[in-house]
Write a protein that holds these residues in place. Structure first.
Motif, mmCIF file in Angstrom:
data_model
loop_
_atom_site.group_PDB
_atom_site.id
_atom_site.type_symbol
_atom_site.label_atom_id
_atom_site.label_comp_id
_atom_site.label_asym_id
_atom_site.label_seq_id
_atom_site.Cartn_x
_atom_site.Cartn_y
_atom_site.Cartn_z
ATOM 1 N N MET A 1 -2.076 20.786 22.771
ATOM 2 C CA MET A 1 -3.435 20.434 22.456
ATOM 3 C C MET A 1 -4.292 20.471 23.723
ATOM 4 O O MET A 1 -5.402 20.933 23.683
ATOM 5 N N ARG A 2 -3.745 19.974 24.807
ATOM 6 C CA ARG A 2 -4.505 19.989 26.062
ATOM 7 C C ARG A 2 -4.719 21.404 26.580
ATOM 8 O O ARG A 2 -5.610 21.632 27.376
ATOM 9 N N SER A 3 -3.888 22.343 26.127
ATOM 10 C CA SER A 3 -4.039 23.726 26.587
ATOM 11 C C SER A 3 -5.265 24.393 25.967
ATOM 12 O O SER A 3 -5.711 25.422 26.462
ATOM 13 N N ASP A 4 -5.810 23.826 24.908
ATOM 14 C CA ASP A 4 -7.017 24.352 24.268
ATOM 15 C C ASP A 4 -8.139 23.343 24.481
ATOM 16 O O ASP A 4 -8.186 22.311 23.816
ATOM 17 N N PRO A 5 -9.040 23.627 25.421
ATOM 18 C CA PRO A 5 -10.099 22.663 25.748
ATOM 19 C C PRO A 5 -10.966 22.260 24.551
ATOM 20 O O PRO A 5 -11.390 21.111 24.446
ATOM 21 N N LYS A 6 -11.204 23.196 23.624
ATOM 22 C CA LYS A 6 -12.037 22.876 22.460
ATOM 23 C C LYS A 6 -11.329 21.856 21.559
ATOM 24 O O LYS A 6 -11.926 20.875 21.120
ATOM 25 N N VAL A 7 -10.038 22.088 21.283
ATOM 26 C CA VAL A 7 -9.269 21.157 20.457
ATOM 27 C C VAL A 7 -9.188 19.798 21.153
ATOM 28 O O VAL A 7 -9.363 18.761 20.522
ATOM 29 N N PHE A 8 -8.940 19.827 22.457
ATOM 30 C CA PHE A 8 -8.808 18.571 23.192
ATOM 31 C C PHE A 8 -10.115 17.776 23.178
ATOM 32 O O PHE A 8 -10.098 16.557 22.997
ATOM 33 N N ALA A 9 -11.238 18.449 23.314
ATOM 34 C CA ALA A 9 -12.533 17.759 23.267
ATOM 35 C C ALA A 9 -12.758 17.134 21.893
ATOM 36 O O ALA A 9 -13.230 16.001 21.789
ATOM 37 N N LEU A 10 -12.429 17.869 20.829
ATOM 38 C CA LEU A 10 -12.567 17.327 19.476
ATOM 39 C C LEU A 10 -11.612 16.156 19.268
ATOM 40 O O LEU A 10 -11.956 15.163 18.631
ATOM 41 N N TRP A 11 -10.389 16.270 19.799
ATOM 42 C CA TRP A 11 -9.399 15.183 19.720
ATOM 43 C C TRP A 11 -9.948 13.923 20.388
ATOM 44 O O TRP A 11 -9.867 12.834 19.846
#
Length: 84
Positions: free
Chosen positions: A1-11
């Motif tokens: 999840m941290r490897s995808d900045p967009k997913v991490f920001a939404l998380w």
């Protein structure tokens, strides 16, 4: 999840309860392959704008409401019992 900045920001923007429910849903998987699929699905659902896991009764650790009858019968009672 941290490897995808967009997913991490939404998380990071999910409520603590929403994050906890996704974590519990993933952790509830018994097999590593299922756990990995749930992690991938979590990322997809977050990108779709979902705030909680789809098709899941919810986390039994929620302190803001009592477990439903279904959760009590299926999740809590079975976890408290030892093998057959």
């Amino acid at each position: 999840m941290r490897s995808d900045p967009k997913v991490f920001a939404l998380w990071e923007n999910l409520t603590p309860l929403g994050r906890n429910e996704f974590i519990c849903w993933v952790d509830d998987a018994k097999q590593p392959a299922t756990r990995q699929r749930r992690i991938e699905r979590t990322c997809e659902e977050i990108l779709e704008g979902k705030k909680r896991p789809c098709c899941w009764a919810g986390c039994i650790h929620r302190a803001d409401k009592a477990p439903s009858r279904w959760q009590q019968a299926v999740l809590i009672d079975k976890k408290g019992k030892s093998g057959p």
